[in-house]
Write an enzyme that holds these catalytic residues in place. Structure first.
Site, PDB file in Angstrom:
ATOM      1  N   HIS A  84       9.574  35.160  59.180  1.00 16.36           N
ATOM      2  CA  HIS A  84       8.440  36.096  59.190  1.00 16.36           C
ATOM      3  C   HIS A  84       8.454  36.950  57.917  1.00 16.36           C
ATOM      4  O   HIS A  84       7.435  37.069  57.232  1.00 16.36           O
ATOM      5  CB  HIS A  84       8.509  36.987  60.436  1.00 16.36           C
ATOM      6  CG  HIS A  84       7.461  38.045  60.483  1.00 16.36           C
ATOM      7  ND1 HIS A  84       6.358  37.977  61.303  1.00 16.36           N
ATOM      8  CD2 HIS A  84       7.337  39.201  59.793  1.00 16.36           C
ATOM      9  CE1 HIS A  84       5.616  39.041  61.115  1.00 16.36           C
ATOM     10  NE2 HIS A  84       6.178  39.817  60.204  1.00 16.36           N
ATOM     11  N   GLU A  85       9.593  37.550  57.621  1.00 18.00           N
ATOM     12  CA  GLU A  85       9.670  38.438  56.450  1.00 18.00           C
ATOM     13  C   GLU A  85       9.405  37.668  55.156  1.00 18.00           C
ATOM     14  O   GLU A  85       8.697  38.143  54.276  1.00 18.00           O
ATOM     15  CB  GLU A  85      11.025  39.137  56.390  1.00 18.00           C
ATOM     16  CG  GLU A  85      11.266  40.120  57.529  1.00 18.00           C
ATOM     17  CD  GLU A  85      10.169  41.148  57.676  1.00 18.00           C
ATOM     18  OE1 GLU A  85       9.563  41.550  56.666  1.00 18.00           O
ATOM     19  OE2 GLU A  85       9.876  41.540  58.817  1.00 18.00           O
ATOM     20  N   HIS A  91       5.787  36.934  54.572  1.00 14.62           N
ATOM     21  CA  HIS A  91       5.026  38.041  53.970  1.00 14.62           C
ATOM     22  C   HIS A  91       4.991  37.894  52.452  1.00 14.62           C
ATOM     23  O   HIS A  91       3.993  38.220  51.810  1.00 14.62           O
ATOM     24  CB  HIS A  91       5.634  39.390  54.350  1.00 14.62           C
ATOM     25  CG  HIS A  91       5.162  39.930  55.663  1.00 14.62           C
ATOM     26  ND1 HIS A  91       3.824  40.084  55.976  1.00 14.62           N
ATOM     27  CD2 HIS A  91       5.850  40.357  56.754  1.00 14.62           C
ATOM     28  CE1 HIS A  91       3.714  40.586  57.197  1.00 14.62           C
ATOM     29  NE2 HIS A  91       4.919  40.751  57.700  1.00 14.62           N
ATOM     30  N   TYR A 102      -3.411  44.982  54.382  1.00  4.81           N
ATOM     31  CA  TYR A 102      -2.577  45.248  55.549  1.00  4.81           C
ATOM     32  C   TYR A 102      -3.179  46.332  56.436  1.00  4.81           C
ATOM     33  O   TYR A 102      -2.563  47.377  56.683  1.00  4.81           O
ATOM     34  CB  TYR A 102      -1.185  45.651  55.063  1.00  4.81           C
ATOM     35  CG  TYR A 102      -0.074  45.385  56.049  1.00  4.81           C
ATOM     36  CD1 TYR A 102       0.205  44.094  56.480  1.00  4.81           C
ATOM     37  CD2 TYR A 102       0.697  46.424  56.537  1.00  4.81           C
ATOM     38  CE1 TYR A 102       1.226  43.852  57.368  1.00  4.81           C
ATOM     39  CE2 TYR A 102       1.721  46.188  57.436  1.00  4.81           C
ATOM     40  CZ  TYR A 102       1.976  44.896  57.841  1.00  4.81           C
ATOM     41  OH  TYR A 102       2.993  44.653  58.729  1.00  4.81           O
ATOM     42  N   GLU A 128       0.012  39.687  59.638  1.00  4.60           N
ATOM     43  CA  GLU A 128       1.109  39.666  60.609  1.00  4.60           C
ATOM     44  C   GLU A 128       1.170  38.326  61.353  1.00  4.60           C
ATOM     45  O   GLU A 128       2.245  37.778  61.572  1.00  4.60           O
ATOM     46  CB  GLU A 128       0.935  40.805  61.616  1.00  4.60           C
ATOM     47  CG  GLU A 128       1.544  42.098  61.155  1.00  4.60           C
ATOM     48  CD  GLU A 128       3.020  41.926  60.847  1.00  4.60           C
ATOM     49  OE1 GLU A 128       3.755  41.359  61.671  1.00  4.60           O
ATOM     50  OE2 GLU A 128       3.438  42.343  59.762  1.00  4.60           O
ATOM     51  N   ASP A 148      -0.596  51.929  63.724  1.00  3.69           N
ATOM     52  CA  ASP A 148      -0.172  50.592  63.329  1.00  3.69           C
ATOM     53  C   ASP A 148      -1.155  49.953  62.336  1.00  3.69           C
ATOM     54  O   ASP A 148      -1.505  48.785  62.462  1.00  3.69           O
ATOM     55  CB  ASP A 148      -0.006  49.723  64.606  1.00  3.69           C
ATOM     56  CG  ASP A 148       0.557  48.348  64.326  1.00  3.69           C
ATOM     57  OD1 ASP A 148       1.227  48.180  63.289  1.00  3.69           O
ATOM     58  OD2 ASP A 148       0.328  47.439  65.151  1.00  3.69           O
ATOM     59  N   HIS A 202       0.137  44.869  64.256  1.00  7.34           N
ATOM     60  CA  HIS A 202       1.144  44.160  65.056  1.00  7.34           C
ATOM     61  C   HIS A 202       0.703  43.972  66.491  1.00  7.34           C
ATOM     62  O   HIS A 202       1.426  43.397  67.295  1.00  7.34           O
ATOM     63  CB  HIS A 202       2.472  44.922  65.082  1.00  7.34           C
ATOM     64  CG  HIS A 202       3.122  45.046  63.748  1.00  7.34           C
ATOM     65  ND1 HIS A 202       2.817  46.048  62.863  1.00  7.34           N
ATOM     66  CD2 HIS A 202       4.061  44.284  63.141  1.00  7.34           C
ATOM     67  CE1 HIS A 202       3.542  45.912  61.773  1.00  7.34           C
ATOM     68  NE2 HIS A 202       4.302  44.842  61.911  1.00  7.34           N
TER      69      HIS A 202
HETATM   70 ZN   LIG Z   1       5.477  41.638  59.446  1.00  4.48          ZN
END
Ligand SMILES: [Zn+2]
Length: 366
Positions: free
Chosen positions: A185-186, A189, A200, A209, A282, A287
């Site tokens: 996931h990271e 990005h 974002y 996300e 958020d 998310h």
């Molecule tokens: Zn993320």
């Protein structure tokens, strides 16, 4: 993953733990845990400020890839070979990247977290290289820099625009962040950032996300050789602390069911547009509402069966490379995936029928 607290809209510091989870801990956690969450919220604000400073200092904004995109190629592109991993030990301090402990080609360090991060970065590199013909996160072979043991008892992991960093967790709320879907996931990005980016906040942020979750899940399924119906479709399975009632951070198969805990609250993710959450928290629910496109991807995969990282992954990857709209809505993204599906599987193919059905089931007509 972080929220507004983790970065600017153009240059997010993309953390794995959303601020709403931290805020719930401030309210409901026992004093020590509430203090931890309060500190973490402050630290992520500082991260955001530092990132904004970097941006003002002339850090180049994310640019679309200039190289050719191999739309249908599965084999690695010419000259694409190996990752350039650089794993650091943060020694529980805040400074990045910390002490270099393992470079590409070196043997295990004996530091389990560093070796896990090294192996996982290799798995994610391999997914993008061998399945989609992409040479590292930027498409041009950039080093995969990561820091383990970032800060002491740090309950988060993030991509800061240049590298990954992983805390160890405090052992109560989180036990680790070194789990392949989280690492994938990271790193995704980074891929998104260097593919033109998705701003974002609001729907484009939730797509950012969701796409990170998709490639996190695909990294894990591919590494395990797991077919679609065998996979758990969880993001961060096993990273929650022993006393937390939950299995993961998010579920793509059943958004909203990953955890339900007296201290952490209830997983807030919807799976259908009827339950889209309008919020200023958020970054506009990046998310939270990511559960909707996440579930569409899961449904599409479950209709097709087989291996998620093959055709479904290729369709999502191609859509990301051809999107050219950093403010895309869910509907724009659904259209883009359909264009990719037509390109890769043919107009009128069963795959395009199934893709349309998947989007329709989450309330998005294409
Ligand atoms: Zn993320």
């Amino acid at each position: 993953m972080c929220l507004s607290l983790c970065g600017s809209r153009h240059h997010p510091i993309a953390c794995i733990v959303p601020p709403y989870m931290l805020r719930v801990l401030v309210l409901r956690g026992e004093p020590k845990i509430a203090d931890m969450a309060r500190t973490l919220l402050k630290q992520t604000e500082k991260l955001r400020d530092e990132r904004a400073e970097l941006t003002r200092a002339g850090l180049p904004p994310a640019q679309p890839l200039s190289g050719a995109f191999a739309a249908t190629a599965v084999s690695p592109a010419e000259g694409l070979c190996c990752p350039d991993r650089r794993i650091h030990d943060g020694q529980h301090r805040a400074a990045l990247p910390g002490r270099l402990v393992r470079s590409e080609g070196e043997g295990p360090t004996g530091i389990p977290d560093a070796d896990t991060a090294y192996d996982a970065a290799g798995q994610v590199f391999s997914l993008f290289a061998e399945e989609y013909g992409r040479n590292s996160l930027d498409g041009e072979g950039m080093p995969l820099t990561a820091t383990v043991h970032h800060r002491r008892d740090y309950n988060n992991a993030f991509w800061n625009g240049e590298q990954m960093a992983y805390g160890t967790g405090d052992g109560k709320v989180f036990r680790t962040f070194l789990e392949l879907s989280v690492i994938g996931h990271e790193m995704a990005h980074g891929v998104i950032q260097f593919s033109g980016g998705l701003i974002y906040e609001n729907q484009s942020g939730a797509l950012n996300e969701s796409i990170a979750d998709v490639f996190g899940a695909l990294s894990q399924q591919r590494a395990l050789g797991q077919e679609i119906h065998k996979a758990d479709w969880l993001i961060g399975r096993g990273i929650l602390g022993p006393g937390i009632n939950g299995t993961a951070l998010r579920s793509m198969k059943a958004p909203g069911t990953a955890y339900s805990d007296s201290m952490l609250g209830q997983d807030p993710q919807p799976w259908h547009m009827d339950h889209f959450v309008t919020t200023t928290d958020d970054n506009g629910g990046v998310h939270i509402n990511s559960g909707i496109p996440n579930h569409a991807f899961y449904l599409f995969c479950s209709y097709l069966g087989g291996r998620s990282w093959e055709l479904p992954g290729r369709i999502w990857y191609r859509a990301l490379q051809t999107l050219n709209n950093p403010m895309a809505s869910f509907s724009d993204w659904a259209d883009q995936t359909m264009d990719s599906a037509i390109e890769l599987a043919g107009r009128g193919s069963i795959e395009t029928v199934m893709l349309r059905r998947a989007w329709k089931l989450v309330g998005i007509a294409i």
